[in-house]
Design a protein around this motif. Structure first.
Motif, PDB file in Angstrom:
ATOM      1  N   ILE A   1      -4.065   5.012  -3.395  1.00 41.50           N
ATOM      2  CA  ILE A   1      -3.626   6.197  -2.652  1.00 41.50           C
ATOM      3  C   ILE A   1      -4.033   7.441  -3.416  1.00 41.50           C
ATOM      4  CG2 ILE A   1      -1.619   7.452  -1.777  1.00 41.50           C
ATOM      5  CD1 ILE A   1      -0.215   4.872  -1.392  1.00 41.50           C
TER       6      ILE A   1
ATOM      7  N   LEU B   1       0.828  -1.208   0.000  1.00 41.91           N
ATOM      8  CA  LEU B   1       0.000   0.000   0.000  1.00 41.91           C
ATOM      9  C   LEU B   1       0.864   1.261   0.000  1.00 41.91           C
ATOM     10  CD1 LEU B   1      -2.891   1.195   0.329  1.00 41.91           C
ATOM     11  CD2 LEU B   1      -2.541   1.066   2.803  1.00 41.91           C
TER      12      LEU B   1
ATOM     13  N   PRO C   1      -9.650   0.965  -1.024  1.00 42.35           N
ATOM     14  CA  PRO C   1      -8.626   1.541  -0.140  1.00 42.35           C
ATOM     15  C   PRO C   1      -7.195   1.167  -0.498  1.00 42.35           C
ATOM     16  CG  PRO C   1      -9.795  -0.231   0.961  1.00 42.35           C
ATOM     17  CD  PRO C   1     -10.498  -0.014  -0.339  1.00 42.35           C
ATOM     18  N   TRP C   2      -7.005   0.323  -1.491  1.00 36.74           N
ATOM     19  CA  TRP C   2      -5.640   0.047  -1.952  1.00 36.74           C
ATOM     20  C   TRP C   2      -5.132   1.162  -2.871  1.00 36.74           C
ATOM     21  CZ3 TRP C   2     -10.073  -2.529  -3.273  1.00 36.74           C
ATOM     22  CH2 TRP C   2     -10.489  -2.423  -4.597  1.00 36.74           C
TER      23      TRP C   2
ATOM     24  N   LEU D   1      -6.524   7.489   1.419  1.00 37.51           N
ATOM     25  CA  LEU D   1      -6.877   6.340   0.577  1.00 37.51           C
ATOM     26  C   LEU D   1      -8.305   6.474   0.064  1.00 37.51           C
ATOM     27  CD1 LEU D   1      -5.612   3.466   2.913  1.00 37.51           C
ATOM     28  CD2 LEU D   1      -4.279   4.826   1.278  1.00 37.51           C
TER      29      LEU D   1
END
Ligand code: BMA
Length: 314
Positions: free
Chosen positions: A244, A187, A241-242, A236
């Motif tokens: 950015i 991430l 949410p992976w 995020l």
């Protein structure tokens, strides 16, 4: 060159720091630091990492109405290493706490220090006094793990920091049941040459904002006199949410005051808990200073988001 820092700071230290220290602990302790934090029933609840005089850590519960003063600290350790869980042999450390609304309980992710290396473990609790252990989540070497405070597309989401080939990046993983984890991805990677070049790790659990998940993370740089632990920010995507959206070029907080520069591990600011007051927009950041005491810094969430969206170079 930063457009920020025109005399204002995002995170402002509480003038009475440290707010908790081993000298004022109810029992003999070497150090009290790196606390998990939540706001519940009109009180701030902390699980504080306490290192005993063998060098092993356990967690102790502390509560306060304003989250700053008049802490009531358990007279005895609250969560201690359990010999049934072999991986806790050398202590339990650095809890991150989220409330899971669909389960109506807290999820505490903490480092269990096994002989085979540090791992991340999960315990569930309704009151942060009694716990149901779920054991180690992923193999060593791993630290700095937290669940997101809600399911995303019906899955639990975990941020953690394994060390792989000697590299210490922040990873993300997904699970249908809190037990089996998959879809692993890097991430937030370290940035060679930068202030966060040696290691990065999640600080407090992700904070949901209208602009995305706010991530407060620590970044480490090795120097000739040891490691410097500073704090950076990222945002995020809320549903993916992976992804950015932003990452700060700069650190926004770092060791400066004597209590951050003198202690068992000098030069460490290590946030592990955050409490957002939804009414005032004030964010209270709880951090370990020099691996010795618990300290507090506050920020305005709108200023943090404004900085990330408009002034951070990332
Ligand atoms: C990290 C963790 C933290 C500690 C920090 C600085 O690896 O072990 O618990 O605060 O190092 O020593």
């Amino acid at each position: 060159m930063s457009k920020f820092n025109h005399g204002r700071e995002l995170f402002r230290r509480y003038g009475g720091n440290p707010i908790l220290s081993p000298e004022r602990w109810p029992y003999l302790a070497n150090s009290t630091f790196n606390p998990g934090a939540v706001r519940h029933n009109g009180e701030t609840w902390l699980l504080v990492r306490v290192e005993d005089m063998r060098g092993f850590s356990h967690l102790t519960f502390a509560r306060s109405k304003d989250g700053i003063t008049n802490w009531q600290i358990d007279e005895e350790p609250t969560l201690v290493p359990d010999p049934v869980y072999n991986e806790e042999q050398w202590g339990i450390e650095d809890p991150r706490i989220v409330w899971l609304p669909e389960r109506e309980e807290f999820a505490v992710t903490y480092v269990s220090f096994s002989k085979d290396g540090p791992m991340v473990s999960l315990a569930l609790s309704r009151d942060l006094r009694h716990f149901v252990r779920k054991g180690a989540m992923l193999p060593p070497e791993d630290k700095d793990a937290s669940l997101f405070p809600r399911l995303i597309k019906d899955r639990y989401v975990l941020i953690h920091r394994p060390i792989i080939r000697g590299e210490a990046h922040i990873w993300i993983a997904f699970s249908p049941d809190l037990r089996y984890w998959g879809d692993h991805k890097i991430l937030i990677p370290v940035r060679p040459g930068w202030w966060d070049s040696t290691r990065v790790g999640l600080g407090p659990p992700p904070i949901e904002t209208p602009e995305g998940w706010l991530i407060i993370y620590h970044g480490v740089r090795m120097t000739v006199s040891g490691a410097l632990y500073r704090v950076g920010l990222a945002l995020l995507d809320l549903e993916e949410p992976w992804k950015i959206i932003r990452r700060s070029d700069e650190w926004v907080f770092g060791p400066r005051e004597p209590y951050e520069r003198v202690g068992d591990v000098p030069g460490v600011t290590f946030p592990t808990g955050a409490v957002l007051n939804e009414d005032t927009g004030e964010l209270m950041l709880y951090y370990g200073a020099a691996d010795t005491t618990v300290c507090l810094a506050t920020a305005r969430l709108d200023e943090v988001l404004d900085y990330l969206l408009h002034e951070a170079d990332g």
